[in-house]
Motif scaffolding. Structure first.
Motif, PDB file in Angstrom:
ATOM      1  N   GLU A   1       0.817  -1.219   0.000  1.00  9.44           N
ATOM      2  CA  GLU A   1       0.000   0.000   0.000  1.00  9.44           C
ATOM      3  C   GLU A   1       0.850   1.267   0.000  1.00  9.44           C
ATOM      4  N   LEU A   2       2.123   1.179   0.410  1.00  8.69           N
ATOM      5  CA  LEU A   2       2.997   2.347   0.374  1.00  8.69           C
ATOM      6  C   LEU A   2       3.167   2.863  -1.052  1.00  8.69           C
ATOM      7  N   THR A   3       3.264   1.951  -2.004  1.00  9.01           N
ATOM      8  CA  THR A   3       3.444   2.371  -3.398  1.00  9.01           C
ATOM      9  C   THR A   3       2.192   3.045  -3.931  1.00  9.01           C
ATOM     10  N   ASN A   4       1.024   2.548  -3.527  1.00  2.23           N
ATOM     11  CA  ASN A   4      -0.235   3.127  -3.996  1.00  2.23           C
ATOM     12  C   ASN A   4      -0.532   4.460  -3.322  1.00  2.23           C
ATOM     13  N   SER A   5      -0.346   4.522  -2.006  1.00  5.21           N
ATOM     14  CA  SER A   5      -0.694   5.726  -1.243  1.00  5.21           C
ATOM     15  C   SER A   5       0.178   6.918  -1.608  1.00  5.21           C
ATOM     16  N   HIS A   6       1.421   6.649  -2.014  1.00  2.00           N
ATOM     17  CA  HIS A   6       2.359   7.750  -2.258  1.00  2.00           C
ATOM     18  C   HIS A   6       2.875   7.767  -3.701  1.00  2.00           C
ATOM     19  N   ASN A   7       2.226   6.989  -4.571  1.00  2.00           N
ATOM     20  CA  ASN A   7       2.562   6.993  -5.997  1.00  2.00           C
ATOM     21  C   ASN A   7       4.059   6.734  -6.225  1.00  2.00           C
ATOM     22  N   ILE A   8       4.556   5.671  -5.612  1.00  2.00           N
ATOM     23  CA  ILE A   8       5.980   5.336  -5.703  1.00  2.00           C
ATOM     24  C   ILE A   8       6.174   4.236  -6.744  1.00  2.00           C
ATOM     25  N   SER A   9       7.082   4.464  -7.675  1.00  2.00           N
ATOM     26  CA  SER A   9       7.400   3.449  -8.681  1.00  2.00           C
ATOM     27  C   SER A   9       8.883   3.551  -9.031  1.00  2.00           C
TER      28      SER A   9
END
Length: 332
Positions: free
Chosen positions: A164-172
């Protein structure tokens, strides 16, 4: 589902990918708790044998066009079902019997990040060694708290993190470049809350001369240097974007990681045989324009302080040129 193992793959010998997948399956984690996603990054001969040799519903092969390691990992993130993610490079493998104890801690403590140790393996025999039987852990208030106090390892394979960290903060991941995991890792740690740091190694980091990080071809090395500067620009941009809203701990984490990446950049210039004059010119132009030179002489560590003090003047750079090798000392 508790955890997804994402395995990017590109043109590897079959036995290496077999070793990687089998090392995950051999952990004997309950099938309902994990999945393995093999992301084939446009190999000349995709590993279609996976579906036959690993006929399990929780093991999936995903075929994609060639886009590099960052692109393959991004596809993996989008396709996962697990609450947590662990990246495993396809030429590496997990240590036998190492994962389940870590997962028990994760179930109980529910951290955003579970950081684990790893072993460097020079031979095939070393990959067969058993796991450390006991686990000692230290808990940090946040990933930024850890990164402010320690030198943050940029490898995306050294920690288990909440998807969920990648989704919540738009991390890629940055795509089409080397060092794609450095700023990904920084952002994951920066935005995370509870972090558990374990001394238990679960990952075998296998030295292989044909790997991306071992490639010393001149063209490849020039791309490495170019991509390092692109990485620095991404990190500097991120730090500027966050400067108005970040906490003091987050600011310290960003400052420390930026300083360490600047040192790594300079070390790569030395390792690639650049002269003292060339390095000084780069310091006064490219690094200066990013606000990274002169290096801040904060006491992040004694080694950093000594290096920064030397790198900030002409005589010091000449001394570093004499004492540092002109060729990168192996896979990091």
């Amino acid at each position: 589902m508790l955890i997804s193992f994402i395995v990017p793959h590109y043109n590897l010998p079959k036995y290496l990918l077999q070793r990687c997948i089998s090392s995950i399956v051999a952990q004997n984690t309950p099938v309902e708790d994990y999945e393995i996603l093999i992301i084939d990054d446009g190999s000349y001969e995709p590993p279609m044998w996976i579906e036959k040799e690993y006929n399990q519903p929780n093991i999936r092969l995903i075929l994609s066009k060639h886009g590099g390691l960052g692109a393959a990992r991004n596809i993996g993130i989008k396709e996962t079902s697990g609450k947590y993610i662990q990246f495993v490079d396809s030429d590496d493998c997990l240590i036998s019997g190492s994962v389940n104890n870590c997962l028990e801690i994760i179930k109980k403590e529910n951290p955003d990040i579970f950081q684990h140790s790893y072993r460097i393996c020079l031979t095939e025999e070393e990959t067969l060694k058993k796991a450390t039987p006991t686990i000692e852990t230290v808990t940090y208030y946040s990933g930024a708290d850890y990164a402010a106090r320690n030198n943050l390892n940029g490898s995306a394979c050294t920690y288990i993190f909440k998807r969920e960290l990648t989704n919540s903060h738009n991390i890629s991941f940055a795509e089409g470049v080397l060092h794609e995991d450095e700023d990904f890792t920084l952002k994951i740690y920066y935005h995370s809350h509870k972090l558990i740091c374990s001394n238990s190694p679960i990952y075998n980091y296998c030295i292989r001369q044909e790997s991306i990080t071992s490639n010393t071809d001149n063209t490849h090395e020039q791309k490495r240097i170019k991509d390092i500067f692109l990485l620095l620009k991404r990190v500097v941009t991120f730090r500027r974007q966050e400067q108005e809203t970040c906490t003091l701990i987050q600011r310290k984490a960003l400052d420390r990681k930026t300083a360490m990446l600047t040192v790594d950049t300079l070390l790569n210039l030395f390792y690639n045989g650049k002269s003292a004059e060339e390095i000084k010119k780069i310091c006064n132009t490219e690094l200066f324009s990013l606000g990274l030179y002169p290096l801040p002489t904060k006491n992040h560590s004694l080694k950093y302080l000594i290096f920064a003090t030397l790198a900030n003047n002409n005589i010091g750079i000449k001394i570093l040129r004499i004492i540092l090798p002109s060729r990168k000392p192996g896979k990091r």
